[in-house]
Design an enzyme around this catalytic site. Structure first.
Site, mmCIF file in Angstrom:
data_model
loop_
_atom_site.group_PDB
_atom_site.id
_atom_site.type_symbol
_atom_site.label_atom_id
_atom_site.label_comp_id
_atom_site.label_asym_id
_atom_site.label_seq_id
_atom_site.Cartn_x
_atom_site.Cartn_y
_atom_site.Cartn_z
ATOM 1 N N ALA A 19 0.842 -1.195 0.000
ATOM 2 C CA ALA A 19 0.000 0.000 0.000
ATOM 3 C C ALA A 19 0.876 1.244 0.000
ATOM 4 C CB ALA A 19 -0.915 0.011 1.218
ATOM 5 N N SER B 128 4.306 4.019 3.231
ATOM 6 C CA SER B 128 3.963 2.804 2.503
ATOM 7 C C SER B 128 4.096 1.624 3.453
ATOM 8 C CB SER B 128 4.884 2.627 1.288
ATOM 9 O OG SER B 128 4.487 1.528 0.505
ATOM 10 N N LYS B 129 3.548 0.479 3.072
ATOM 11 C CA LYS B 129 3.688 -0.737 3.872
ATOM 12 C C LYS B 129 3.374 -1.930 2.994
ATOM 13 C CE LYS B 129 4.810 -1.702 8.165
ATOM 14 N NZ LYS B 129 5.911 -1.040 8.888
ATOM 15 N N GLY B 130 3.978 -3.071 3.326
ATOM 16 C CA GLY B 130 3.725 -4.290 2.573
ATOM 17 C C GLY B 130 3.602 -5.480 3.493
ATOM 18 N N ASP C 126 10.488 -5.705 8.681
ATOM 19 C CA ASP C 126 9.380 -5.561 9.616
ATOM 20 C C ASP C 126 9.213 -6.910 10.304
ATOM 21 O OD1 ASP C 126 6.356 -5.239 10.489
ATOM 22 O OD2 ASP C 126 6.977 -3.248 9.842
#
Length: 241
Positions: free
Chosen positions: A56, A101-103, A144
């Protein structure tokens, strides 16, 4: 995690409401700009496995967008979008010139051997790169939950293979090992940040009392990242005041 995104949105609206922003602007700031969902196959152990993941991008007001990639069996799209939003707000509050952002990939890393995780990671990276959700100038992941510096090196190597003309290719991820153009202090940075935040919290007595900490001493046993900050897995002692 079903209500996580709603909680993040509610916190944003509570702050944005009194600001008197032009009509529609708060909503534009709040929502994610784009979310890419992928389902890809990897042949392992004599059969085909299908994996689901997301990346995202909450904001590209500042580039590149920054945010980790997590491997967790409990991840979902709402969680990813909520974490991407928090990255935007975090960077904005600290004056850092990055978007959020992040995944995430729905996987339990403990279920797979290292060479299998490498194959899965490289396929995930291929999907993100081909659809513009991973690049040195626009979208830069980091480790992460469930990922580490080795994961980042696999991604960086795959990026350089697919984008050999990008002279900044190794900058497509952060959190690399020192031998892979990483930087000192990255591994323990998350735990150190928690340490500083907890110290600041207890120094603000009114906030500590509101949270139910009336005083005295407290023991906090941290996660792996917190333990690396203290170079020990023993609980940390914190005197409230």
């Amino acid at each position: 995690m079903g209500n996580f995104l709603s909680d993040v949105d509610a916190m944003f609206e509570a702050v944005a409401g009194p600001l008197g922003l032009p009509e529609g602007l708060a909503e534009k700031i709040r929502v994610c700009n784009a979310t890419y969902a992928t389902r890809f196959g990897v042949r392992l152990r004599g059969r085909m496995y299908t994996f689901e993941g997301w990346r995202a991008v909450h904001s590209t007001q500042h580039n590149p967008a920054k945010g980790g990639i997590r491997y967790s069996a409990d991840s979902n799209q709402q969680e990813v979008e909520a974490l991407a939003a928090l990255m935007t707000y975090k960077c904005a509050l600290l004056g850092l010139p990055f978007g959020g952002s992040k995944g995430a990939l729905v996987i339990d890393p403990r279920d797979w051997e290292e060479h299998e995780l490498e194959k899965i990671t490289r396929r995930f990276a291929q999907e993100l790169i081909r659809h513009g959700f991973l690049s040195s100038g626009m979208n830069v992941p980091a480790p992460d939950m469930g990922t580490n510096e080795q994961t980042m090196m696999w991604i960086a190597d795959e990026y350089r293979r697919l984008k050999p003309d990008d002279i900044n290719g190794m900058a497509c991820v952060t959190g690399k090992p020192l031998g892979g153009n990483g930087i000192e202090g990255r591994t323990e940075a998350t735990g150190r940040g928690v340490q500083y935040a907890v110290q600041a919290f207890f120094e603000t007595r009114c906030d500590a009392r509101k949270a139910g900490f009336a005083g005295g001493a407290w023991l906090c046993k941290g996660s792996e990242m917190l333990a690396t900050t203290r170079q020990s897995s023993s609980p940390a002692r914190m005197d409230a005041w």
